[in-house]
Write a protein that holds these residues in place. Structure first.
Motif, PDB file in Angstrom:
ATOM      1  N   VAL A  17       0.836  -1.206   0.000  1.00 16.25           N
ATOM      2  CA  VAL A  17       0.000   0.000   0.000  1.00 16.25           C
ATOM      3  C   VAL A  17       0.872   1.258   0.000  1.00 16.25           C
ATOM      4  N   VAL A  43      -2.629  -0.779  -6.250  1.00 13.30           N
ATOM      5  CA  VAL A  43      -2.212  -1.931  -5.456  1.00 13.30           C
ATOM      6  C   VAL A  43      -3.303  -2.995  -5.531  1.00 13.30           C
ATOM      7  N   SER A  54      -4.414  -6.492  -3.573  1.00 12.05           N
ATOM      8  CA  SER A  54      -4.141  -7.269  -2.376  1.00 12.05           C
ATOM      9  C   SER A  54      -5.156  -8.382  -2.183  1.00 12.05           C
ATOM     10  N   THR A  59      -6.259  -4.017   4.457  1.00 15.88           N
ATOM     11  CA  THR A  59      -6.075  -3.262   3.216  1.00 15.88           C
ATOM     12  C   THR A  59      -6.888  -1.972   3.264  1.00 15.88           C
ATOM     13  N   ALA A  90      -5.392   1.708   3.246  1.00 19.96           N
ATOM     14  CA  ALA A  90      -5.770   2.567   2.127  1.00 19.96           C
ATOM     15  C   ALA A  90      -6.332   3.885   2.641  1.00 19.96           C
ATOM     16  N   VAL A 116      -7.036   1.032  -5.311  1.00 21.19           N
ATOM     17  CA  VAL A 116      -6.830  -0.115  -4.423  1.00 21.19           C
ATOM     18  C   VAL A 116      -7.837  -1.205  -4.802  1.00 21.19           C
TER      19      VAL A 116
END
Lengths: 329, 329
Positions: free
Chosen positions: A84, A95, A97, A104, A108, A289
């Motif tokens: 991140v 990113v 994940s 996450t 974020a 993200v």
């Protein structure tokens, strides 16, 4: 070229399916894959011809699924934290994940930060329909208790996603409720209905079955309801498949029938398969993200990367900020 | 013999499927059917041999689906009002209504009245599972905004239904949440979790997919979530069936396969079919009120009547009152 940070260690099955997904994605699109993890473990998994698209950021720690999401802020050596932070530091544009989704989200929101006028980022997910298109549903788990203004912001974010990523010019946005009539809803959704009415794309209340019939493009709900409807849907699909399988075994004729229909069940699986979407964007944070399932297959990882590429190459975040700025008092 | 009041006029398709359902039920069980409606219209639908089990209560008005539920209190000549009042006046032990469900609830609550210590009656419905048993879910629509104490009462009512009607000695009661862990939930369900922990049968939080896997017997949620999960489930099942149908037509082999598997699809339909349950009991009111779908088939009406007979022949309401009295401060 777009650089994507990938937490190579966070999935339930270790690095292998994640690396395989990265390679599958590299076979189709060009991008820089920045793998965060233990390079000694990762390098043997990667054929030489892909090496030039891959860089490594070393991390020896994994933030495990059993830990509490907020603890991740202290785990600066974990692969998820470092992945991140590559976006936070502008070294990567996105990113992906498959690690602890709560972690996450925390990272974020707190490291990368929210877009202007967004109070609560939301997880958006694409749902399959019988109409050969998808429905975007948000929030599916980031916020269990929502106020009307949060649901309104989800509406603006969903509209932007539909326009910028799904490329739908005039998307239809619905508010999930217990009936289509304007008067239906609980206290919070009734208030959200009023706020959402300011959006041209808002079509009013929608019911649960409309997630799957393609009648609207975006459906807004809080993360408690979103999580329940996601798991309810999975439960129905899995129960139907189990019942069919139990019954097929009862006679030779039905076994033959099932063999002849194999292609259809495969098609069905493709059409309703999570792996086809592979990841859920966290809308409302700066940059991109993508949250994937811990049990992601290589295909899911590949598609999550494709989502990240589309997102990072779009103007969606600017559109969300511009749109929300019109509604700030 | 148990007497059941039946609103013969309230369904979406008029009296015919309702009367057919009553006759089908009379072929299996003995009871007095008290048909509320226009006897001139109803009598020609009934073969002579059933006449001795049937009485009529005249009503010339129908409370239509488009009207506001609370208006029904002023519509004393409507079939739905008169059917509910037959129970209120102890002339019948149960009422089955395929009419306006909101109106049925209003009448049940305000004319028949709530059980002692029940703040809010709830609609309970049986859901199919892949485990050859059913899961009772409540509330599926009576109360869109619930407090923790309401959810607790639903737990007590669901437990009583499982024991008295489903004949499960040690039922498992779960609270629908966004994760199985004790810490999961929104503000209201977290508080309800504490209250429900007082029940021996409470097994904690459950997730959406557990509705369909038979792992628990009763699932508690508010009526907003319950309505959404019901319609979401219908939506998934109907989307899967549509996708299969679209694909079958694409080749002769798959058409053949589908023909061989016809029995299975029929089996599946039976196993997940609403008609198999036919109606949802309104738990928490004195006596027995079964709410059926406006689009009920004869089979659904028949099964709704069977539900009413089981309910009226049980001690469930006494059990609910006894159990709740232990928890009154």
């Amino acid at each position: 070229m777009i650089s994507i940070a990938i937490d190579a260690m966070g999935g339930d099955f270790g690095p292998k399916p994640i690396i395989d997904g990265v390679i599958d994605a590299l076979n189709v699109k060009e991008f820089n894959a920045v793998l965060v993890g233990d390079s000694k473990e990762l390098k043997p998994l990667i054929p030489d011809e892909y090496a030039r698209f891959i860089t490594y950021v070393e991390s020896s720690e994994v933030f495990s699924m059993g830990e509490s999401a907020t603890d991740v802020l202290k785990r600066k050596e974990s692969s998820i934290f470092k992945a991140v932070d590559l976006v936070k530091n502008k070294e990567c544009q996105a990113v992906v994940s498959a690690g602890h989704s709560g972690a996450t989200m925390s990272l974020a929101t707190l490291r990368i930060g929210r877009l202007k006028n967004v109070s609560r980022p939301a997880i958006a997910t694409l749902m399959p329909t019988s109409a050969n298109k998808q429905t975007l549903v948000l929030d599916v788990g980031a916020n269990v208790d929502c106020k009307a203004e949060h649901l309104f912001q989800f509406g603006v974010m969903g509209e932007a996603y539909a326009k910028q990523i799904m490329r739908i010019q005039n998307p239809k946005i619905g508010l999930l409720s217990n009936g289509e009539e304007d008067c239906k809803g609980n206290e919070v959704t009734k208030e959200a209905f009023e706020l959402l009415s300011k959006l041209d794309s808002f079509v009013g209340n929608v019911e649960g079955h409309q997630i799957f019939d393609g009648s609207v493009d975006v459906i807004i709900c809080d993360g408690f309801v979103g999580n329940i409807l996601l798991k309810t849907s999975e439960g129905v699909a899995s129960a139907i498949s189990k019942i069919i399988k139990q019954n097929i075994k009862k006679s030779l004729l039905t076994i033959m029938g099932a063999l002849l229909m194999k292609g259809i069940f495969k098609n069905l699986k493709t059409q309703i398969d999570y792996d086809e979407y592979g990841g859920a964007p966290l809308l409302g944070v700066k940059d991109c993200v993508i949250i994937s399932h811990g049990k992601s297959s290589p295909k899911a990882v590949k598609n999550a990367i494709f989502q990240a590429l589309k997102f990072a190459g779009s103007d969606i975040n600017k559109v969300i900020e511009d749109e929300l700025s019109h509604f700030v008092r």
